[in-house]
Design a protein around this motif. Sequence first.
Motif, mmCIF file in Angstrom:
data_model
loop_
_atom_site.group_PDB
_atom_site.id
_atom_site.type_symbol
_atom_site.label_atom_id
_atom_site.label_comp_id
_atom_site.label_asym_id
_atom_site.label_seq_id
_atom_site.Cartn_x
_atom_site.Cartn_y
_atom_site.Cartn_z
ATOM 1 N N UNK A 16 0.828 -1.157 -0.055
ATOM 2 C CA UNK A 16 -0.063 -0.298 0.483
ATOM 3 C C UNK A 16 0.838 1.486 0.142
ATOM 4 N N UNK A 17 1.779 1.397 0.078
ATOM 5 C CA UNK A 17 2.677 2.557 -0.036
ATOM 6 C C UNK A 17 3.339 2.801 -1.584
ATOM 7 N N UNK A 18 3.187 1.856 -1.954
ATOM 8 C CA UNK A 18 3.264 2.802 -3.891
ATOM 9 C C UNK A 18 2.197 3.204 -3.841
ATOM 10 N N UNK A 19 3.404 5.323 -3.945
ATOM 11 C CA UNK A 19 2.024 5.802 -4.330
ATOM 12 C C UNK A 19 1.263 6.519 -6.319
ATOM 13 N N UNK A 20 1.813 5.489 -6.900
ATOM 14 C CA UNK A 20 1.688 5.768 -8.275
ATOM 15 C C UNK A 20 0.089 4.786 -8.569
ATOM 16 N N UNK A 35 2.044 -2.754 -18.000
ATOM 17 C CA UNK A 35 1.099 -2.078 -16.839
ATOM 18 C C UNK A 35 -0.908 -2.105 -16.436
ATOM 19 N N UNK A 36 -0.331 -2.758 -15.045
ATOM 20 C CA UNK A 36 -1.470 -2.392 -14.283
ATOM 21 C C UNK A 36 -1.936 -1.469 -13.330
ATOM 22 N N UNK A 37 -3.078 -1.218 -13.080
ATOM 23 C CA UNK A 37 -2.960 -0.471 -11.832
ATOM 24 C C UNK A 37 -2.080 -1.240 -10.914
ATOM 25 N N UNK A 38 -2.009 -0.405 -9.097
ATOM 26 C CA UNK A 38 -1.982 -0.805 -8.215
ATOM 27 C C UNK A 38 -2.201 -1.752 -7.532
ATOM 28 N N UNK A 39 -4.320 -1.611 -7.755
ATOM 29 C CA UNK A 39 -4.899 -2.467 -6.497
ATOM 30 C C UNK A 39 -5.058 -4.212 -7.658
ATOM 31 N N UNK A 40 -5.056 -3.819 -9.170
ATOM 32 C CA UNK A 40 -5.455 -4.864 -9.748
ATOM 33 C C UNK A 40 -3.748 -5.892 -9.492
ATOM 34 N N UNK A 41 -2.550 -5.085 -9.093
ATOM 35 C CA UNK A 41 -1.793 -5.886 -8.604
ATOM 36 C C UNK A 41 -1.244 -6.517 -7.171
ATOM 37 N N UNK A 42 -2.390 -5.187 -6.422
ATOM 38 C CA UNK A 42 -2.111 -5.840 -5.103
ATOM 39 C C UNK A 42 -3.250 -6.836 -4.986
#
Length: 175
Positions: A16-20, A35-42
């Motif tokens: 969750x610290x990743x801000x991009x 390329x994916x969104x941070x939510x998908x990656x999490x």
Amino acid sequence: MKAAQPVQKDGPRINEEIRAREIHLIDKDGSNRGNVTVQEALVFAQEAGLDLVEISPNATPPVCKLLDFGKYKYQEQKKAAEARKKQKVVEVKEIKFRPMIDDHDYDVKMRSMKRFFEEGDKVKVTLRFRGREMAHQELGVKLLDRVKDDTIKIAKIEMDARFEGRQMVMVLAPR
């Protein structure tokens, strides 16, 4: 009154610290997910039971990887320790001369100087004058010139001979 600055954490940002908004994702096998969104990656990270770690924060978009953060941190620690172990600390060894030194004594001191250079250390040559020897400083200059000539192949002069009170000092470093 100013608000307190957030505490800066050392090391890469995780989960969750990743801000991009969007990141470039590499999965646990090292294959490129694009390329994916941070939510998908999490979501991918939670399914795999791993952490999302920001490997290259300055890229656009930032590159993140799925991996076990504890294991990653341990590997980085081991790499740093290995790098420290291979480091050589250059020491400055001191060799003391007197102006009227005998040939054999001179040779003994030269042997130890050569050994210091082979070990990668610098050598500080100190020539101490006592009593009336101060009246014959040219003898000291001659002796230090002899030291220079004998070590020219294995050492370079880092600091040329100069007076410091009743002694002349010269620093040599290995080539």
